[in-house]
Scaffold this motif. Structure first.
Motif, PDB file in Angstrom:
ATOM      1  N   MET A  25       0.843  -1.198   0.000  1.00  0.00           N
ATOM      2  CA  MET A  25       0.000   0.000   0.000  1.00  0.00           C
ATOM      3  C   MET A  25       0.880   1.251   0.000  1.00  0.00           C
ATOM      4  SD  MET A  25      -3.116   1.050   2.475  1.00  0.00           S
ATOM      5  CE  MET A  25      -3.740   2.730   2.412  1.00  0.00           C
ATOM      6  N   GLU A  26       0.491   2.205  -0.821  1.00  0.00           N
ATOM      7  CA  GLU A  26       1.287   3.428  -0.964  1.00  0.00           C
ATOM      8  C   GLU A  26       0.363   4.616  -1.231  1.00  0.00           C
ATOM      9  OE1 GLU A  26       4.678   3.494  -3.937  1.00  0.00           O
ATOM     10  OE2 GLU A  26       3.425   5.126  -4.696  1.00  0.00           O
ATOM     11  N   ALA A  27       0.572   5.687  -0.476  1.00  0.00           N
ATOM     12  CA  ALA A  27      -0.166   6.932  -0.715  1.00  0.00           C
ATOM     13  C   ALA A  27       0.829   8.001  -1.129  1.00  0.00           C
ATOM     14  CB  ALA A  27      -0.889   7.367   0.550  1.00  0.00           C
ATOM     15  N   ARG A  28       0.474   8.756  -2.170  1.00  0.00           N
ATOM     16  CA  ARG A  28       1.295   9.917  -2.516  1.00  0.00           C
ATOM     17  C   ARG A  28       0.448  11.157  -2.262  1.00  0.00           C
ATOM     18  NH1 ARG A  28       4.047  10.037  -7.950  1.00  0.00           N
ATOM     19  NH2 ARG A  28       2.042   9.299  -8.698  1.00  0.00           N
ATOM     20  N   ILE A  29       0.994  12.049  -1.462  1.00  0.00           N
ATOM     21  CA  ILE A  29       0.227  13.199  -0.970  1.00  0.00           C
ATOM     22  C   ILE A  29       1.059  14.460  -1.150  1.00  0.00           C
ATOM     23  CG2 ILE A  29      -0.882  14.209   1.083  1.00  0.00           C
ATOM     24  CD1 ILE A  29      -1.059  11.264   2.162  1.00  0.00           C
ATOM     25  N   THR A  30       0.426  15.530  -1.634  1.00  0.00           N
ATOM     26  CA  THR A  30       1.136  16.805  -1.741  1.00  0.00           C
ATOM     27  C   THR A  30       0.658  17.767  -0.649  1.00  0.00           C
ATOM     28  OG1 THR A  30       1.567  18.747  -3.107  1.00  0.00           O
ATOM     29  CG2 THR A  30      -0.510  17.610  -3.511  1.00  0.00           C
ATOM     30  N   ASN A  31       1.570  18.656  -0.251  1.00  0.00           N
ATOM     31  CA  ASN A  31       1.172  19.646   0.754  1.00  0.00           C
ATOM     32  C   ASN A  31       0.425  20.818   0.121  1.00  0.00           C
ATOM     33  OD1 ASN A  31       3.819  20.301  -0.297  1.00  0.00           O
ATOM     34  ND2 ASN A  31       3.948  21.922   1.233  1.00  0.00           N
ATOM     35  N   TYR A  32       0.205  20.800  -1.207  1.00  0.00           N
ATOM     36  CA  TYR A  32      -0.751  21.743  -1.801  1.00  0.00           C
ATOM     37  C   TYR A  32      -2.145  21.152  -1.592  1.00  0.00           C
ATOM     38  CZ  TYR A  32      -3.625  24.241  -5.134  1.00  0.00           C
ATOM     39  OH  TYR A  32      -4.645  24.972  -5.686  1.00  0.00           O
ATOM     40  N   GLY A  33      -2.958  21.814  -0.768  1.00  0.00           N
ATOM     41  CA  GLY A  33      -4.316  21.325  -0.488  1.00  0.00           C
ATOM     42  C   GLY A  33      -4.362  20.009   0.260  1.00  0.00           C
ATOM     43  N   GLY A  34      -3.202  19.490   0.672  1.00  0.00           N
ATOM     44  CA  GLY A  34      -3.176  18.180   1.338  1.00  0.00           C
ATOM     45  C   GLY A  34      -3.723  17.082   0.440  1.00  0.00           C
ATOM     46  N   ILE A  35      -3.557  17.240  -0.861  1.00  0.00           N
ATOM     47  CA  ILE A  35      -4.227  16.360  -1.829  1.00  0.00           C
ATOM     48  C   ILE A  35      -3.590  14.970  -1.877  1.00  0.00           C
ATOM     49  CG2 ILE A  35      -4.654  16.003  -4.314  1.00  0.00           C
ATOM     50  CD1 ILE A  35      -4.802  19.104  -4.548  1.00  0.00           C
ATOM     51  N   ILE A  36      -4.433  13.962  -1.765  1.00  0.00           N
ATOM     52  CA  ILE A  36      -4.000  12.577  -2.009  1.00  0.00           C
ATOM     53  C   ILE A  36      -3.978  12.408  -3.526  1.00  0.00           C
ATOM     54  CG2 ILE A  36      -4.543  10.130  -1.705  1.00  0.00           C
ATOM     55  CD1 ILE A  36      -6.119  10.997   0.843  1.00  0.00           C
ATOM     56  N   VAL A  37      -2.783  12.349  -4.085  1.00  0.00           N
ATOM     57  CA  VAL A  37      -2.616  12.308  -5.546  1.00  0.00           C
ATOM     58  C   VAL A  37      -2.797  10.887  -6.065  1.00  0.00           C
ATOM     59  CG1 VAL A  37      -0.931  12.704  -7.405  1.00  0.00           C
ATOM     60  CG2 VAL A  37      -1.162  14.362  -5.542  1.00  0.00           C
ATOM     61  N   SER A  38      -2.314   9.919  -5.314  1.00  0.00           N
ATOM     62  CA  SER A  38      -2.568   8.528  -5.689  1.00  0.00           C
ATOM     63  C   SER A  38      -2.626   7.666  -4.437  1.00  0.00           C
ATOM     64  CB  SER A  38      -1.500   8.007  -6.659  1.00  0.00           C
ATOM     65  OG  SER A  38      -0.250   7.940  -6.012  1.00  0.00           O
ATOM     66  N   LEU A  39      -3.362   6.570  -4.557  1.00  0.00           N
ATOM     67  CA  LEU A  39      -3.489   5.627  -3.450  1.00  0.00           C
ATOM     68  C   LEU A  39      -3.450   4.229  -4.068  1.00  0.00           C
ATOM     69  CD1 LEU A  39      -3.913   5.433  -0.379  1.00  0.00           C
ATOM     70  CD2 LEU A  39      -6.376   5.497  -0.790  1.00  0.00           C
ATOM     71  N   ILE A  40      -2.340   3.573  -3.844  1.00  0.00           N
ATOM     72  CA  ILE A  40      -2.117   2.266  -4.466  1.00  0.00           C
ATOM     73  C   ILE A  40      -2.464   1.170  -3.465  1.00  0.00           C
ATOM     74  CG2 ILE A  40      -0.414   0.775  -5.627  1.00  0.00           C
ATOM     75  CD1 ILE A  40      -0.520   3.382  -7.084  1.00  0.00           C
ATOM     76  N   VAL A  41      -3.348   0.281  -3.898  1.00  0.00           N
ATOM     77  CA  VAL A  41      -3.803  -0.806  -3.032  1.00  0.00           C
ATOM     78  C   VAL A  41      -3.820  -2.088  -3.872  1.00  0.00           C
ATOM     79  CG1 VAL A  41      -5.745  -1.627  -1.647  1.00  0.00           C
ATOM     80  CG2 VAL A  41      -5.230   0.794  -1.683  1.00  0.00           C
ATOM     81  N   PRO A  42      -3.342  -3.209  -3.335  1.00  0.00           N
ATOM     82  CA  PRO A  42      -3.345  -4.446  -4.129  1.00  0.00           C
ATOM     83  C   PRO A  42      -4.760  -4.988  -4.362  1.00  0.00           C
ATOM     84  CG  PRO A  42      -2.112  -4.718  -2.051  1.00  0.00           C
ATOM     85  CD  PRO A  42      -2.746  -3.371  -2.015  1.00  0.00           C
ATOM     86  N   ASP A  43      -4.939  -5.675  -5.506  1.00  0.00           N
ATOM     87  CA  ASP A  43      -6.218  -6.355  -5.741  1.00  0.00           C
ATOM     88  C   ASP A  43      -6.142  -7.786  -5.208  1.00  0.00           C
ATOM     89  OD1 ASP A  43      -4.876  -7.907  -7.578  1.00  0.00           O
ATOM     90  OD2 ASP A  43      -5.853  -7.051  -9.348  1.00  0.00           O
ATOM     91  N   LYS A  44      -7.165  -8.602  -5.537  1.00  0.00           N
ATOM     92  CA  LYS A  44      -7.213  -9.946  -4.930  1.00  0.00           C
ATOM     93  C   LYS A  44      -6.072 -10.839  -5.402  1.00  0.00           C
ATOM     94  CE  LYS A  44     -10.564 -11.518  -8.351  1.00  0.00           C
ATOM     95  NZ  LYS A  44     -11.978 -11.765  -8.620  1.00  0.00           N
ATOM     96  N   ASN A  45      -5.426 -10.483  -6.518  1.00  0.00           N
ATOM     97  CA  ASN A  45      -4.265 -11.246  -6.988  1.00  0.00           C
ATOM     98  C   ASN A  45      -2.944 -10.616  -6.541  1.00  0.00           C
ATOM     99  OD1 ASN A  45      -5.939 -13.061  -8.449  1.00  0.00           O
ATOM    100  ND2 ASN A  45      -6.229 -11.445  -9.976  1.00  0.00           N
ATOM    101  N   GLY A  46      -3.038  -9.602  -5.707  1.00  0.00           N
ATOM    102  CA  GLY A  46      -1.830  -8.936  -5.212  1.00  0.00           C
ATOM    103  C   GLY A  46      -1.299  -7.879  -6.160  1.00  0.00           C
ATOM    104  N   LYS A  47      -2.050  -7.621  -7.251  1.00  0.00           N
ATOM    105  CA  LYS A  47      -1.597  -6.637  -8.236  1.00  0.00           C
ATOM    106  C   LYS A  47      -1.936  -5.225  -7.740  1.00  0.00           C
ATOM    107  CE  LYS A  47      -1.961  -5.745 -13.171  1.00  0.00           C
ATOM    108  NZ  LYS A  47      -3.005  -4.847 -13.599  1.00  0.00           N
ATOM    109  N   PRO A  48      -0.923  -4.336  -7.683  1.00  0.00           N
ATOM    110  CA  PRO A  48      -1.209  -2.988  -7.196  1.00  0.00           C
ATOM    111  C   PRO A  48      -1.996  -2.163  -8.215  1.00  0.00           C
ATOM    112  CG  PRO A  48       1.131  -3.221  -7.774  1.00  0.00           C
ATOM    113  CD  PRO A  48       0.497  -4.551  -8.031  1.00  0.00           C
TER     114      PRO A  48
END
Ligand code: BGC
Length: 379
Positions: free
Chosen positions: A55-78
């Motif tokens: 799991m990986e979140a990429r966040i910018t301090n402009y607006g505190g925006i979550i730019v991407s949120l990577i989560v694995p699927d049922k096969n482990g694919k992000p």
């Protein structure tokens, strides 16, 4: 450990954090930091928070925006499960609040005004005659300061912002702190803290647009939603609550048992017609004000499951009704109507004008706290 037990553990950890908050270490944001561009003459950064389970979140301090949120699927694919832009330029050009911190007042305040202790405050009317998401240059459009001293064991990013007395019409100098944490049990925890030097109103949320299947290439109508909410706040034509707190029983807003988002979205229901889909505040079933589950979303193809836990009394379920294909986001995807859903934990819209709703007043000497956890699993 069950998902629930893991969450309760996380909540205990959350409670242990104070507003001033912080053990002092030398590093911050494990996973890295890179330049994301310049806003208002200030360089802003993109921070990566990553755990050991994909799991990986990429966040910018402009607006505190979550730019991407990577989560694995049922096969482990992000896969990236939130909408947004590849670069800062997109967010600066136009955004329906993709991934941002929303404040001072999330959702709407009717007629762009409210009274507090006998004094009337005028706000910007940026949504017809109403105020939406804090006004013209609200928390989603400012550069937040990164607390570089905050570095707990889990990958975290602590952002602070001082909103001046009178900013966007709201009284009181408001000091806000938002802490994002990617936990070891595949959850994104968001903690909000605030203090004010004068009485004010406050309602904070995060405005991520989720698509658990395909990053927004197709509509979310096949996602299965459960809401732990037996009532909602009906709206008028301006999407302002009428003040009623109505049972969901017998309406297309009843998600107490899991059902597809699309199953009843086109029903000839007065409330759905007013909002052009789902865009309502549900009243979360709760006793007390601790962390409870408010929603569960399961997406059959990817197997991804997301739960939303919160200390807030309400949750806005919005089905991207105003997306229309004119925004091209990450990887060149044009986001069509209903390409995503939002689950925004919150106090009820227009509470400053509705004494019958839970209060959103923050007085000097008090510390506002709020926690929301988006937790992920597969099935
Ligand atoms: C509101 C919608 C609005 C969207 C984007 C949601 O929180 O409920 O009405 O269109 O945010 O601004």
């Amino acid at each position: 450990m069950t998902q629930t037990a893991a969450l309760l553990g996380m909540y205990a950890a959350a409670l242990a954090l104070s507003f001033a908050g912080c053990t002092s270490h030398t590093s911050s944001a494990p996973g890295g930091k890179k330049s994301f561009g310049t806003v208002d003459g200030k360089e802003v950064f993109l921070y990566t928070l990553r755990n050991a389970h994909g799991m990986e979140a990429r966040i910018t301090n402009y607006g505190g925006i979550i730019v991407s949120l990577i989560v694995p699927d049922k096969n482990g694919k992000p896969g990236d499960i939130v909408l947004g832009y590849d670069s800062l330029a997109g967010y600066l050009r136009t955004t329906p609040y993709f991934g941002a911190i929303v404040g001072r007042y999330a959702n709407r305040i009717g007629k762009a005004r409210f009274s507090l202790n006998g004094k009337e405050y005028a706000l910007a009317a940026n949504d017809g005659t109403n105020t939406l998401h804090g006004g013209l240059k609200a928390f989603d459009k400012v550069v937040w300061t990164v607390d570089e001293t905050y570095a707990p064991a889990e990958p975290s990013l602590a952002l602070t912002y001082v909103s001046k007395d009178g900013e966007e019409g709201f009284p009181g100098t408001l000091k806000v702190r938002v802490v994002y944490t990617v936990t070891d049990s595949n959850a994104l925890r968001i903690e909000y803290f605030a203090t004010s030097d004068a009485p004010t109103v406050l309602n904070l949320t995060n405005h991520s647009y989720f698509n658990l299947a395909d990053s927004g290439r197709t509509a979310v109508l096949g996602h299965e939603l459960l809401l732990d909410a037996g009532r909602f706040t009906p709206i008028d034509a301006g999407l302002i609550p009428t003040g009623e707190m109505r049972s969901v029983a017998g309406t297309p807003l009843d998600f107490r048992t899991s059902s597809q988002i699309g199953a009843r979205i086109e029903a000839k229901d007065e409330q759905l017609l007013l909002a052009r889909g789902y865009d309502h505040n549900w009243i979360i079933d709760r006793t007390g004000n601790g962390l409870v589950r408010a929603a569960r979303v399961a997406e059959p193809k990817s197997g991804r499951v997301m739960e939303v836990w919160t200390t807030e009394p309400g949750i806005q379920f919005y089905t991207g009704n105003f997306l229309d294909g004119t925004i091209t986001g990450k990887n060149g995807v044009a986001y069509q109507r209903r390409a995503a859903f939002c689950l925004e934990t919150q106090h009820f819209p227009d509470s400053p004008n509705r004494p019958e709703f839970p209060t959103t007043v923050l007085n000097p000497g008090e510390t506002f706290t709020s926690t929301t956890v988006y937790s992920f699993a597969t099935q």
